[in-house]
Every structure is written in structure tokens, then in C-alpha cells.
Write a protein that holds these residues in place. Structure first.
Motif, short mmCIF file in Angstrom:
data_model
loop_
_atom_site.label_atom_id
_atom_site.label_comp_id
_atom_site.label_asym_id
_atom_site.label_seq_id
_atom_site.Cartn_x
_atom_site.Cartn_y
_atom_site.Cartn_z
N ALA A 233 0.83 -1.21 0.00
CA ALA A 233 0.00 0.00 0.00
C ALA A 233 0.86 1.26 0.00
O ALA A 233 0.59 2.22 -0.73
CB ALA A 233 -0.92 0.00 1.21
N LEU A 234 1.92 1.26 0.80
CA LEU A 234 2.80 2.42 0.86
C LEU A 234 3.61 2.58 -0.42
O LEU A 234 3.87 3.70 -0.87
CB LEU A 234 3.71 2.30 2.08
N HIS A 235 4.00 1.46 -1.01
CA HIS A 235 4.71 1.49 -2.29
C HIS A 235 3.83 2.14 -3.36
O HIS A 235 4.26 3.06 -4.08
CB HIS A 235 5.10 0.06 -2.68
N ARG A 236 2.60 1.68 -3.47
CA ARG A 236 1.69 2.24 -4.47
C ARG A 236 1.46 3.73 -4.21
O ARG A 236 1.42 4.53 -5.15
CB ARG A 236 0.37 1.49 -4.46
N HIS A 237 1.30 4.10 -2.96
CA HIS A 237 1.06 5.50 -2.62
C HIS A 237 2.25 6.36 -3.04
O HIS A 237 2.06 7.47 -3.59
CB HIS A 237 0.82 5.63 -1.11
N ASP B 26 4.00 14.98 -6.54
CA ASP B 26 3.81 15.43 -5.17
C ASP B 26 5.16 15.87 -4.61
O ASP B 26 6.12 15.09 -4.61
CB ASP B 26 3.25 14.28 -4.32
N PRO B 27 5.28 17.11 -4.12
CA PRO B 27 6.57 17.57 -3.58
C PRO B 27 7.14 16.66 -2.49
O PRO B 27 8.36 16.61 -2.30
CB PRO B 27 6.25 18.96 -3.03
N VAL B 28 6.28 15.95 -1.76
CA VAL B 28 6.75 15.07 -0.70
C VAL B 28 7.68 13.99 -1.24
O VAL B 28 8.57 13.51 -0.54
CB VAL B 28 5.55 14.45 0.06
N THR B 29 7.48 13.59 -2.50
CA THR B 29 8.34 12.57 -3.10
C THR B 29 9.65 13.14 -3.64
O THR B 29 10.51 12.40 -4.11
CB THR B 29 7.62 11.87 -4.27
N GLY B 30 9.78 14.46 -3.61
CA GLY B 30 10.97 15.10 -4.16
C GLY B 30 10.91 15.32 -5.65
O GLY B 30 11.81 15.97 -6.20
N LEU B 31 9.90 14.81 -6.32
CA LEU B 31 9.87 14.87 -7.78
C LEU B 31 8.96 16.00 -8.26
O LEU B 31 7.91 15.76 -8.86
CB LEU B 31 9.41 13.53 -8.37
N ASN B 32 9.37 17.21 -7.98
CA ASN B 32 8.63 18.38 -8.44
C ASN B 32 9.64 19.48 -8.73
O ASN B 32 10.35 19.93 -7.81
CB ASN B 32 7.62 18.84 -7.38
N ASP B 33 9.73 19.87 -10.00
CA ASP B 33 10.76 20.84 -10.39
C ASP B 33 10.22 22.25 -10.59
O ASP B 33 10.89 23.09 -11.21
CB ASP B 33 11.48 20.38 -11.65
N ASP B 34 9.04 22.53 -10.05
CA ASP B 34 8.56 23.90 -10.07
C ASP B 34 9.57 24.77 -9.30
O ASP B 34 9.95 24.41 -8.17
CB ASP B 34 7.18 23.98 -9.41
N PRO B 35 10.02 25.88 -9.87
CA PRO B 35 11.04 26.69 -9.18
C PRO B 35 10.64 27.12 -7.78
O PRO B 35 11.49 27.18 -6.87
CB PRO B 35 11.21 27.90 -10.11
N ASP B 36 9.36 27.44 -7.58
CA ASP B 36 8.91 27.85 -6.25
C ASP B 36 8.98 26.69 -5.26
O ASP B 36 9.31 26.89 -4.08
CB ASP B 36 7.47 28.38 -6.32
N VAL B 37 8.69 25.48 -5.73
CA VAL B 37 8.76 24.31 -4.86
C VAL B 37 10.21 24.02 -4.48
O VAL B 37 10.53 23.72 -3.33
CB VAL B 37 8.11 23.09 -5.53
N LEU C 254 4.75 10.11 -7.08
CA LEU C 254 5.71 10.44 -8.14
C LEU C 254 4.96 10.85 -9.41
O LEU C 254 5.32 11.83 -10.07
CB LEU C 254 6.61 9.25 -8.43
N ALA C 255 3.94 10.10 -9.75
CA ALA C 255 3.20 10.35 -10.99
C ALA C 255 2.52 11.72 -10.97
O ALA C 255 2.44 12.38 -12.02
CB ALA C 255 2.18 9.25 -11.22
N ARG C 256 2.04 12.15 -9.82
CA ARG C 256 1.35 13.44 -9.76
C ARG C 256 2.28 14.56 -9.30
O ARG C 256 1.86 15.68 -9.04
CB ARG C 256 0.13 13.37 -8.85
N HIS D 268 11.42 11.00 -13.96
CA HIS D 268 10.36 10.14 -13.44
C HIS D 268 10.61 8.64 -13.63
O HIS D 268 10.44 7.87 -12.68
CB HIS D 268 9.01 10.53 -14.05
N PRO D 269 11.02 8.16 -14.81
CA PRO D 269 11.25 6.71 -14.94
C PRO D 269 12.30 6.19 -13.97
O PRO D 269 12.12 5.12 -13.36
CB PRO D 269 11.71 6.55 -16.39
#
Length: 207
Positions: free
Chosen positions: A88-92, A101-112, A97-99, A186-187
Motif C-alpha cells: 500500500a505504501l509502495h503504491r502511494h 507530489d513535492p513530498v516525493t521530491g519529484l517536483n521541479d517547479d522553481p517555487d517548490v 511520483l506520478a502526480r 520520473h522513470p
């Protein structure tokens, strides 16, 4: 909309406006160089009014992180019957990552990215984040108790799971900060998450 609904909407808008002003000032001038009085003046409110919305200066920044408090435990509690907690945690995490979410570290918006740098370059903010992480570990351990043979195993599992998520997020932030795009990364980020959660399931294999 009811009167109460309108009041709540107005309160949320004021909350968001104060936070946006505060974070903008912190990013422009540095966290320690901006006072609560400065923020209240910029937001055109009194200092007591500001503290009704944000109990401390740190809360002006960290409510974005606090909104995720207890999330791992909620994922475990809300999983379909019979689904392993790690699955469940893996899928979450993969969904995050797919959306982007900044919590995953995968967001390159300059403000983030700038927000992330502000938080972790400011000792008082980083210390509060550590406190949030400790509470998440406690709540996740409690949620895992029914799946574990004893409380210590649940605590060890919670610590390992959250450590994996933090390391994955930090690696994503590191690569984005070095100039990679979230789309291109992302990949690799998804594959790294798959390897990490597989390691959680199977245990360490070190020589």
C-alpha cells in the motif's frame, strides 16, 4: 452557501494569503531577516490576528508539510483488506511520483525547489520537520501493530519504511537541483522506488 461556509471560506483565503506573503518574503530576504511584525504589516493585519492563524513563525512555512502529518499511517489504515502494508505504501509513493507530489521530491517547479531549500537550509525549520517525521514514525508503527508479531517489530518496520521514503525524496531533490527535469527523471525515480520497496520486502542483502 451557508453563513458558516462563507466564514470558513474567508478564513481559508486569509490563511492562504498570509502564508503566501510570508513565504515570498522569506524566500526574498531570508527566514531570519523577516520578522512576524514585517509579515503582519505586509499582510495588513495585526500581529495578534496573524497568531490566530499561525501559532508560531515556523508555522507560516511548515503548514504545507504539516498537512501531510500522519499520511503513512492513514495509507495503511485505509488499504484494501488483505493488502500488505508495504504494498500500500509502495503504491502511494509511486502515485505521488506520478502526480509530482513535492513530498516525493519529484517536483521541479522553481517555487517548490526554493521552498525546499528554504526549509532545509534553516535550522529551526529543519528541526521542526524532524519532529514531524518522528511523530509520523510513531503513528505508522501504531498502524502496523496488527501486522507485526510484536510492537518492536512494528517500530523497526515504520522506521525503515519512512527512511526509505526520505532517501528516495532526497535523491530526487538532489537530481532536480542539479538540473534534471521531473519529466525526464520520473522513470528513474519510479524504478528506484520499486527497488527500494523490494528491498523492504526481502531484507538487506549486504556482504
Amino acid at each position: 452557501m451557508s453563513g458558516r461556509g462563507l466564514r470558513e471560506l474567508k478564513k481559508q483565503r486569509t490563511f492562504d494569503a498570509i502564508s503566501t506573503i510570508a513565504i515570498g518574503m522569506f524566500l526574498a530576504h531570508g527566514y531570519d531577516r523577516v520578522s512576524v511584525n514585517d509579515i503582519a504589516a505586509a499582510a495588513e493585519i495585526s500581529k495578534p490576528t496573524l497568531f490566530r492563524y499561525f501559532p508560531s513563525k515556523e508555522d507560516l512555512v511548515l503548514h504545507r508539510i504539516a498537512d501531510h502529518a500522519g499520511e503513512p499511517a492513514r495509507v495503511v489504515a485505509g488499504r484494501p483488506g488483505g493488502q500488505p502494508a508495504v504494498d500500500a505504501l509502495h503504491r502511494h509513493f509511486r502515485d505521488g511520483l506520478a502526480r509530482r507530489d513535492p513530498v516525493t521530491g519529484l517536483n521541479d517547479d522553481p517555487d517548490v525547489l526554493a521552498y525546499h531549500d528554504l526549509v532545509f537550509a534553516t535550522p529551526s525549520l529543519a528541526a521542526r520537520v524532524h519532529d514531524y517525521q518522528a511523530r509520523d514514525e510513531e503513528s505508522l508503527a501504531e498502524a502496523l501493530t496488527a501486522d507485526a508479531p510484536d510492537p518492536l517489530t512494528a517500530r523497526l518496520a515504520a522506521a525503515q519504511i519512512l527512511a526509505v521514503q526520505r532517501v528516495l525524496a532526497r535523491e530526487n531533490w538532489r537530481r532536480l537541483s542539479a538540473g534534471e527535469s521531473a519529466e525526464a527523471l520520473h522513470p528513474d525515480a519510479a524504478a528506484a522506488a520499486d527497488r527500494a520497496f523490494h528491498q523492504l520486502r526481502t531484507g538487506l542483502r549486504l556482504r
